[in-house]
Enzyme design. Structure first.
Site, mmCIF file in Angstrom:
data_model
loop_
_atom_site.group_PDB
_atom_site.id
_atom_site.type_symbol
_atom_site.label_atom_id
_atom_site.label_comp_id
_atom_site.label_asym_id
_atom_site.label_seq_id
_atom_site.Cartn_x
_atom_site.Cartn_y
_atom_site.Cartn_z
ATOM 1 N N GLN A 1 0.823 -1.203 0.000
ATOM 2 C CA GLN A 1 0.000 0.000 0.000
ATOM 3 C C GLN A 1 0.858 1.255 0.000
ATOM 4 O O GLN A 1 1.760 1.392 0.813
ATOM 5 C CB GLN A 1 -0.900 0.001 1.243
ATOM 6 C CG GLN A 1 -1.963 1.087 1.195
ATOM 7 C CD GLN A 1 -2.816 1.091 2.442
ATOM 8 O OE1 GLN A 1 -2.331 1.359 3.536
ATOM 9 N NE2 GLN A 1 -4.090 0.780 2.286
ATOM 10 N N GLY A 2 0.571 2.159 -0.930
ATOM 11 C CA GLY A 2 1.270 3.438 -0.989
ATOM 12 C C GLY A 2 0.298 4.579 -0.769
ATOM 13 O O GLY A 2 -0.083 5.271 -1.720
ATOM 14 N N SER B 1 0.147 6.623 2.774
ATOM 15 C CA SER B 1 0.749 7.651 3.634
ATOM 16 C C SER B 1 2.018 8.220 3.010
ATOM 17 O O SER B 1 2.712 7.548 2.238
ATOM 18 C CB SER B 1 1.109 7.049 4.991
ATOM 19 O OG SER B 1 -0.029 6.631 5.666
ATOM 20 N N SER C 1 4.333 -1.623 3.897
ATOM 21 C CA SER C 1 4.722 -2.934 4.420
ATOM 22 C C SER C 1 5.014 -3.907 3.282
ATOM 23 O O SER C 1 4.394 -3.822 2.226
ATOM 24 C CB SER C 1 3.604 -3.519 5.286
ATOM 25 O OG SER C 1 3.411 -2.722 6.416
ATOM 26 N N GLU D 1 -15.723 -3.385 4.720
ATOM 27 C CA GLU D 1 -15.480 -3.747 6.112
ATOM 28 C C GLU D 1 -16.838 -4.018 6.770
ATOM 29 O O GLU D 1 -17.733 -3.210 6.720
ATOM 30 C CB GLU D 1 -14.713 -2.587 6.769
ATOM 31 C CG GLU D 1 -14.587 -2.636 8.258
ATOM 32 C CD GLU D 1 -14.283 -3.998 8.828
ATOM 33 O OE1 GLU D 1 -14.810 -4.269 9.889
ATOM 34 O OE2 GLU D 1 -13.553 -4.812 8.218
#
Lengths: 332, 395
Positions: B128-129, B131, B163, B246
């Site tokens: 994931q990019g 932040s 991560s 979610e």
């Protein structure tokens, strides 16, 4: 699995909320501060008619035949309304010791309860404090090994001049009569368990009541040209109140359902945990509610203190939080 | 309120439990947490097993290749995996929980066919990019720039907290395509292949001494326009779509795992004699009661999602409560093991009964600090609760 309130449960809660708002508004309850701390006899009958005392009495015995889940939503509303009187013991007695509580279910007799003080340990020197003694028809004494019914007329008691909660009058009793045995150890265990859950429901109602008060005030009170609720320091206090209330509510509901539905969990552990968290939520939220109100929160006029003091009364009734925590630890 | 499971739900549970009992004991040892390639191999092999057994994308809709399990079945799934000590989602986290669900809803038929099956099979790993050094809690201020050049975007900027980037095939990337001050209105969502020139990854060492995430430097990276999800400048909405996936099940495994952790602590306290202290028992009971309450809250959130299709705001209450509780559980464990907590290395007890378990305690305590920061800090959660649930005015 559907852990949301059913339509019936939601309607029941709404019905009790309307009854309390219409019949027992806080201004009227406060008029009786320092007195017997009761709703009038007519009001007590109205509560009985709404099923508050007979919810769990089987239909065959003239009750409504519902379970703990229904009672928990009702008692949350009664707590939120700060309804005074021996509502919890009258409710418990109607189905746990029906023979000793004749007239409790239909509101003709008020039943009180008190824990028999321990004979040793740090609490052994504190006399028993009995709530609402002058109004009671029967007093149930809850011991470790059983339940006993005592005739209030046989109790040698001195009225406390200034009870902590001005709506819960207290009597000091140095020596509790033995009374007539009305239940063994198993009945006493059930009493303590159900009391923790429904006392917990009352406490959740208090926690929710102070949350609503604090949020309403934070939206309306202005300082530095803005509502104080726009400041994060105040917002975060309110958010913490919501977390405490919602978590305790989930715990109380889960404990109630766990008692109603054998096999979904350990009812003893759930009940102790629910009582514990509800106690803490009500006391914590009462405290924050005073803080959010600033100086006004420390005045007699703003009712924040009434919720906090009631929380102390109920927290005592369901047992010291340390004991509840040890019970959870043992059963984990 | 009903906590009993239906016959169909029990059947689902039983089948899954039997399958897990069959396969989990045969899994090899977990990879070292420092060896990312080995972790990828381990995690993706497990994902492939789930896929072959029909459990991949349990909560994804059928049109995305998933099983379209109900929220309650999803809860059962997580409960059973935890009970069986099955592997965690690991490096498949972003693909299965973020990027995949976004593509299911926002992707074209071609994009779905290209990206979704490899995620479900464990063939492709995503990172994931989102932040950036200057865009944390205020994500909409991100500045990584993408300039259109023919049928490609040229991307330059810096991402952080990424991560497992070193073993990822794709990155779900948020870039600035609008004016510098366009905030939410000028963001675009891209699937960036990680093998392109111009990508430099530098791991960051955490306070646990590990490298769980790092910085991603992007210098003129060319990403095909075909890899854009949704329209240009519509990436903020595209990203928020994932949230509608979610269903109150986030962090459920953690609650259940923490219950087991607490029971282990009790055994340790009994072994050391600390259990005879009332304060220790009361602390443990308190933490246990809180975990039970959060488990109740999880079931409430799931029930709400099952009724309304969306999880509601209960997720913030749950996330805030759980992350702070995890820290207190960590502190309790550290207090219990005393001096042994000064060592990351596993120590053998003098009683001959084997390892003390100190490494586990230290690890839980130290990682607890990340819980109240990652996935929205506790302070942001409180703002969400105050503004969206309680209706307090924005500051």
């Amino acid at each position: 699995m559907d852990f949301e309130l059913s339509e019936d449960e939601a309607a029941l809660a709404q019905g009790i909320r309307s009854l309390c708002a219409g019949r027992f508004p806080l201004e009227r309850l406060r008029a009786a501060e320092g007195g017997d701390g009761l709703v009038d006899a007519e009001g007590w009958t109205e509560l009985a008619d709404a099923g508050v005392f007979s919810l769990q009495l089987p239909e065959s015995a003239g009750g409504i035949g519902l379970g703990m889940a229904a009672s928990s939503v009702v008692f949350e509303e009664l707590g939120r309304a700060l309804l005074p009187g021996p509502i919890l013991a009258s409710h418990l007695a109607s189905y746990l010791v029906p023979d000793a509580a004749d007239g409790a279910a239909d509101g003709k007799v008020m039943v009180g309860a008190v824990r028999r003080p321990p004979t040793s340990g740090t609490e052994a020197f504190v006399p028993a404090l009995v709530e609402h003694l002058s109004s009671l028809g029967v007093l149930i004494v809850v011991g470790d090994d059983g339940l006993a019914a005592v005739d209030p007329a046989d109790v040698d008691a001195v009225r406390i001049g200034r009870p902590l909660d001005p709506l819960t009058p207290l009597w000091r009793v140095d020596e509790l009569p033995e009374g007539r045995p009305v239940g063994g150890a198993e009945q006493a265990r059930r009493w303590r368990r159900d009391q923790a859950v429904l006392g917990g429901a009352l406490l959740v109602g208090l926690a929710a009541g102070t949350l609503d008060m604090a949020v309403a005030y934070a939206k309306e009170r202005e300082q530095f040209g803005k509502p104080i609720g726009s400041f994060q320091a105040v917002k975060h206090m309110c958010a913490d109140m919501l977390v405490a209330a919602e978590t305790a509510r989930a715990a109380v509901h889960a404990a109630a359902v766990t008692i109603d539905q054998p096999g979904v969990g350990d009812p003893e552990r759930a009940a102790a945990g629910a009582g514990l968290l509800a106690s803490e939520a009500a006391i914590k939220n009462g405290k924050i509610c005073i803080q959010v109100h600033g100086g006004m929160g420390f005045t007699w006029e703003v009712p924040a203190h009434l919720y906090l003091m009631r929380a102390r009364v109920l927290s005592q009734a369901i047992g010291p939080v340390g004991g509840l925590a040890e019970l959870v630890a043992e059963l984990y | 309120m009903d906590l009993r499971y239906s016959e169909a739900e029990e059947k689902f549970r039983l089948e899954l439990r039997q399958w897990l009992a069959d396969v989990v004991p045969k899994l090899g040892p977990k990879a070292s947490s420092l060896d990312w390639p080995a972790r990828r191999t381990y995690d993706t092999a497990w994902q492939r097993m789930l896929f072959d057994a029909g459990y991949a994308g349990i909560d994804w809709p059928v049109e995305g290749g998933g099983r379209a399990a109900s929220p309650v079945e999803h809860l059962i799934y997580l409960e059973e995996l935890e009970r069986a000590h099955a592997p965690y989602v690991g490096v498949n986290f972003v693909g299965l929980l973020h990027a995949g669900p976004t593509i299911v809803v926002e992707g074209t038929p071609e994009q779905r066919a290209r990206f979704l099956p490899p995620i479900l099979r464990g063939d492709e790993v995503w990172c994931q990019g989102f932040s950036e050094p200057g865009a944390g809690s205020d994500l909409a201020s991100l500045r990584t720039k993408a300039v259109r050049d023919g049928d490609e975007y040229v991307v330059t900027g810096q991402k952080i907290w990424t991560s497992h980037a070193e073993v990822a095939d794709y990155c779900e990337l948020l870039v600035r395509t609008g004016d510098d001050d366009s905030r939410h209105r000028g963001i675009t969502w891209l699937a960036m292949p990680m093998d392109r020139p111009g990508i430099d990854f530098r791991p960051l060492k955490t306070i646990a001494g590990s490298t769980e995430f790092g910085e991603l430097f992007l210098d003129g990276v060319r990403v095909p326009v075909a890899n854009r999800m949704g329209e240009e400048n519509d990436g903020w909405r595209v990203t928020m779509v994932t949230l509608s996936f979610e269903r109150g099940t986030a962090f459920v495994s953690e609650v259940l795992q923490s219950m087991g952790f607490l029971r282990d602590l009790r055994e340790m306290a009994k072994r050391t004699g600390a259990w005879s202290e009332g304060d220790v028992r009361r602390r443990m009971g308190h933490l246990g009661a809180e975990l039970d309450a959060l488990w109740a809250l999880a079931r409430r959130n799931v029930s709400q999602a099952a009724r309304t299709g969306v999880p509601g705001v209960g997720g913030s209450v749950y996330k805030l409560g759980l992350s702070e509780l995890r820290q207190r559980i960590g502190e309790f464990g550290m207090d219990l093991i005393g001096g042994a907590g000064l060592s990351w290395d596993e120590l053998e007890g003098l009683d001959g009964a084997g390892p003390i378990g100190n490494a586990d305690q230290v690890n839980t305590w130290v990682h607890g600090f990340s819980r109240t920061i990652a996935a929205g800090t506790s302070q942001i959660q409180r703002n969400i609760i105050a503004e969206r649930i309680l209706g307090l005015p924005k500051g």
